[in-house]
Design an enzyme around this catalytic site. Sequence first.
Site, mmCIF file in Angstrom:
data_model
loop_
_atom_site.group_PDB
_atom_site.id
_atom_site.type_symbol
_atom_site.label_atom_id
_atom_site.label_comp_id
_atom_site.label_asym_id
_atom_site.label_seq_id
_atom_site.Cartn_x
_atom_site.Cartn_y
_atom_site.Cartn_z
ATOM 1 N N LYS A 159 49.574 -29.275 -18.575
ATOM 2 C CA LYS A 159 49.750 -30.369 -17.804
ATOM 3 C C LYS A 159 48.850 -31.715 -18.469
ATOM 4 O O LYS A 159 49.154 -32.903 -18.399
ATOM 5 C CB LYS A 159 49.025 -30.261 -16.484
ATOM 6 C CG LYS A 159 49.915 -30.000 -15.228
ATOM 7 C CD LYS A 159 51.207 -29.320 -15.296
ATOM 8 C CE LYS A 159 51.928 -28.563 -16.312
ATOM 9 N NZ LYS A 159 52.417 -27.199 -16.092
ATOM 10 N N GLY A 208 64.614 -20.128 -25.506
ATOM 11 C CA GLY A 208 64.541 -20.011 -23.834
ATOM 12 C C GLY A 208 64.431 -21.589 -23.303
ATOM 13 O O GLY A 208 63.548 -22.187 -23.469
ATOM 14 N N GLY A 247 63.563 -22.087 -20.129
ATOM 15 C CA GLY A 247 63.030 -21.877 -18.865
ATOM 16 C C GLY A 247 61.941 -22.991 -18.520
ATOM 17 O O GLY A 247 61.979 -24.094 -19.412
ATOM 18 N N ILE A 283 58.492 -22.831 -19.392
ATOM 19 C CA ILE A 283 57.742 -23.212 -20.547
ATOM 20 C C ILE A 283 58.344 -23.809 -21.689
ATOM 21 O O ILE A 283 57.905 -24.988 -22.254
ATOM 22 C CB ILE A 283 57.114 -21.727 -20.885
ATOM 23 C CG1 ILE A 283 56.339 -21.063 -19.947
ATOM 24 C CG2 ILE A 283 56.210 -22.185 -22.502
ATOM 25 C CD1 ILE A 283 55.634 -20.008 -20.528
ATOM 26 N N ALA A 301 60.058 -18.722 -25.822
ATOM 27 C CA ALA A 301 59.630 -18.782 -24.463
ATOM 28 C C ALA A 301 60.699 -18.053 -23.421
ATOM 29 O O ALA A 301 61.322 -18.976 -22.826
ATOM 30 C CB ALA A 301 59.454 -20.130 -24.049
ATOM 31 N N VAL A 302 60.785 -16.772 -23.632
ATOM 32 C CA VAL A 302 61.885 -15.959 -23.117
ATOM 33 C C VAL A 302 61.437 -15.379 -21.762
ATOM 34 O O VAL A 302 61.988 -14.253 -21.503
ATOM 35 C CB VAL A 302 62.713 -15.051 -24.163
ATOM 36 C CG1 VAL A 302 63.310 -15.841 -25.094
ATOM 37 C CG2 VAL A 302 61.498 -14.052 -24.680
ATOM 38 N N GLY A 303 60.210 -15.578 -21.343
ATOM 39 C CA GLY A 303 59.565 -14.936 -19.989
ATOM 40 C C GLY A 303 58.618 -14.539 -20.564
ATOM 41 O O GLY A 303 57.934 -14.056 -21.539
ATOM 42 N N ARG A 304 57.791 -13.580 -19.424
ATOM 43 C CA ARG A 304 56.697 -13.168 -19.480
ATOM 44 C C ARG A 304 56.588 -11.821 -18.836
ATOM 45 O O ARG A 304 57.504 -11.502 -17.977
ATOM 46 C CB ARG A 304 55.362 -13.737 -18.820
ATOM 47 C CG ARG A 304 55.293 -15.082 -19.260
ATOM 48 C CD ARG A 304 54.166 -15.897 -18.491
ATOM 49 N NE ARG A 304 52.684 -15.445 -18.757
ATOM 50 C CZ ARG A 304 52.081 -15.358 -20.035
ATOM 51 N NH1 ARG A 304 52.506 -16.346 -20.852
ATOM 52 N NH2 ARG A 304 50.914 -14.950 -19.777
ATOM 53 N N HIS A 327 56.664 -47.279 3.828
ATOM 54 C CA HIS A 327 57.459 -47.929 3.013
ATOM 55 C C HIS A 327 56.575 -48.903 2.067
ATOM 56 O O HIS A 327 55.690 -49.525 2.841
ATOM 57 C CB HIS A 327 58.319 -48.733 3.541
ATOM 58 C CG HIS A 327 59.209 -49.503 2.853
ATOM 59 N ND1 HIS A 327 60.060 -49.335 2.051
ATOM 60 C CD2 HIS A 327 59.247 -50.939 2.622
ATOM 61 C CE1 HIS A 327 60.691 -50.235 1.308
ATOM 62 N NE2 HIS A 327 60.105 -51.325 1.651
#
Length: 483
Positions: A58, A193, A195, A197, A285-288, A460
């Site tokens: 972040k 990946g 996903g 990440i 980044a194909v998962g954990r 508003h």
Amino acid sequence: MAEQYDVVVIGAGPAGYHAAIRAAQLGMKVACVDAALGKDGKPALGGTCLRVGCIPSKALLDSSRQYWNMGHLFGDHGITFKDAKIDVGTMIGRKDKIVKQFTGGIALLFKANKVTPYYGFATLHGNRLVKVKLHDNSGHDGGEIELTGTNVIIAAGSDSIELPFAKFDGDTIVDNVGALDFSEVPARLAVIGAGVIGLELGSVWKRLGAEVTILEALPDFLPAADAEVAKTALKEFRKQGLDIKLGAKVSRTEVVGKGKKKEVVVTYSDKDGEQSFAVDKLLVAVGRKAASKGLLADDSGVKLTERGQVEVDAHCHTGVDGVWAIGDCVRGPMLAHKGFEEGIAVAELIAGLPGHVNFDTIPWVIYTEPEIAWVGKTEQQLKAEGVPYKTGSFPFAAVGRAVAMGEPAGFVKVIAHAETDRVLGLHLVGVGVSELVHEGVLAMEFKGSADDLARICHAHPTLSEAIHDAAMAVEKRAIHKAN
Ligand code: NAD
């Protein structure tokens, strides 16, 4: 002689530190063991989330968004500037400082709540005996210590999945940890990946100037999200220049060259056949997977599932007397906040209170731009389950606040039961939706209806008005669009 505790928690990530602190609040004598070291080589509490996950990503997403907005949004506001430069070192340094603040914060919370931390690697044996190999710099001069708990809570977390044809080398082929620490903006970055990440860290480096190609094996983009949300997000990401290739199966990677000329050749196949391209960095980044290596001695009695997760029942109990497991190392989504809730619930169950986690109302957030968030069921899921439903949608392009911010992309969709009107899902893509999704969580927890959401007064001009109008659109009475 083993040190005796009421509760020994293995792992001080989101799940573990919540469990430890809540158990201590409830009057129990608690120890929490963690093996992780920070970038400075010193023990660091907080798990993947604080050290190399949610918090640092972040920080970089925010830094990169500032830079991206300078080039893409400021002009519309009449703000021009010359010679904007990126200092990656300062950006990474800022991120590291934030991480240190938060990992150090857990140590302070432990102290304030009288949770005893042990810095080292824990293995669970029979009779709730936990043997810890202490780090040399843990304040214990290495060696081994034995702890026993009337209860033991396993919260060992997860590790990145490695592909056999793209082994992490910490330099050219990296996981999320490496991609948070590039020393300069890679000219060309490939990501395997699409996903959570891949999209978040791909966005960081794209915004900072990298040419980013994301290869996703599945033919569909973000299949867990509402199909319309996924379609809108994909369109926006491609507009930003993220090259997302679907149905692209990577079969080979090869690191070639040396020093500054080092690159990775990535080979993949899609509908157009086999293709190769070279990049400076490759993020996998194909998962954990659950971090279960070395965790359980043969006599622990705790079982692992086929997927290598610690086997638990609906209440996070392993079936072995007094042994519980929570967070990423058990079934369910690998989300820090799911771990938070399981940690609190288990501590309360141990104390004889009615601890409980409602898995149906766990929100999902992807911190891209636009952000993606949802809670509850998607239309695809309801169709498959044969549940009758109705929907109401509202675009941010018709929300005054979003347009004033120059962020009109995306929409909100409320899904309600066709007969009872009960809210079954809230799906959002757009600016600030990571915060807005909780209105849906609240509505679902309180078994609210779309009509309830439609009749609640929303300030508003705020982004939340998109939810108000979407809820009104369920019965075709949205004010700010043709129904
Ligand atoms: P993910 O499961 O979100 O995505 C992995 C993607 O890789 C999938 O789309 C999958 O189809 C694809 N894939 C798998 N093998 C492939 C291959 N050989 N070639 C091409 N594509 C392939 O996993 P992740 O992004 O690595 O994240 C890991 C976990 O961390 C997830 O459970 C996620 O929920 C969690 N996380 C959550 C957040 C958040 O909540 N914002 C942020 C980061 C991570």
